[in-house]
Write a protein that holds these residues in place. Structure first.
Motif: not given
Length: 249
Positions: A102-110, A153-162, A239-243
């Motif tokens: 829920c925190l990234h836009w398709g790529v988790d750099m960490t 990947t960015p296109l899927v993130e743009l047009f689809w909901s999580k 679930d508890r921390d909102g992610r």
């Protein structure tokens, strides 16, 4: 006495001839470049249209699934909407495969940096990247596939909901040889529907996702039991921390 007319320069004629011959060549080159550009833009438009369409319509069977169907003669698969999947199953998948979904836009750099630092022994792909690979591309670690994955990947993130990304992922992921999607997996391993999965069963299913052909949710090894317990804890934590807020209704 009349002057003799000077003959016209043959050099000038040759120069005009060369210039005239170059003009059609340049025109053909410009036309070819223009046609290639139009074709490229057409392909891009089709790709964008298809991805946008799959934001609410069921995607086609992926290449890998089709290949397995041909190899095994039969596969188990049954598409179910998100509303028919136990919420704990969705949280378990995210906890197991992409805790920062829920925190990234398709790529988790960490996660990607951690995967690189460990020499590629663990995956750094997000759920979105895995959906792109499973739905539109093919399996295998090639530079071509990774490049296409990075573009789509960015296109899927743009047009689809999580929520849609996770729904598609859980319906196309392989949970055992020839068993695709969480509904088929729940029935295959536990004899229940995806909607009736318990937290323990959901964690067991999520624990096989990295290597579905060599792991069993119904006969877990000691390692899988530990991993399942960690996934249950992770599912409760996000679930508890909102992610989990981006995909839970």
């Amino acid at each position: 006495m009349a002057r003799k007319a000077k003959p016209k320069s043959s050099t000038r004629k040759r120069g005009k001839g060369k210039a005239a011959s170059r003009r059609p060549a340049r025109s053909l080159l410009r036309r070819a470049v223009h046609n290639l550009a139009r074709a490229f833009l057409g392909v891009v438009a089709v790709v964008i249209f298809v991805i946008a369409l799959h934001g609410f319509l069921r995607p086609w069977p992926c290449l890998y699934m089709t290949r397995e169907h041909l190899r095994l003669d039969e596969i188990q698969r049954q598409w179910v909407p998100m509303e028919k999947i136990a919420p704990v199953m969705a949280r378990s998948v995210v906890a197991a495969e992409d805790a920062n979904f829920c925190l990234h836009w398709g790529v988790d750099m960490t996660a990607l940096r951690e995967a690189i630092s460990e020499g590629g022994n663990r995956g750094g792909s997000t759920l979105t990247q895995q959906v792109v690979k499973n739905v539109y591309l093919w399996h295998g670690r090639t530079y071509t596939r990774k490049a296409l994955e990075a573009l789509l990947t960015p296109l899927v993130e743009l047009f689809w909901s999580k929520r849609r990304i996770l729904e598609v992922y859980m319906n196309v992921a392989e949970f055992d040889e020839g068993v695709f999607g969480v509904e088929a997996a729940a029935q295959h391993y536990f004899g229940v529907s995806a909607e009736a999965l318990s937290d323990r069963q959901a964690a067991r299913l999520a624990s096989v996702l990295p290597s579905p052909k060599s792991r069993s949710a119904s006969k877990p090894t000691e390692y899988l039991q530990r991993r399942s317990a960690a996934i249950r804890d992770g599912a409760a934590t996000i679930d508890r921390d909102g992610r989990a807020a981006c995909f839970q209704s």
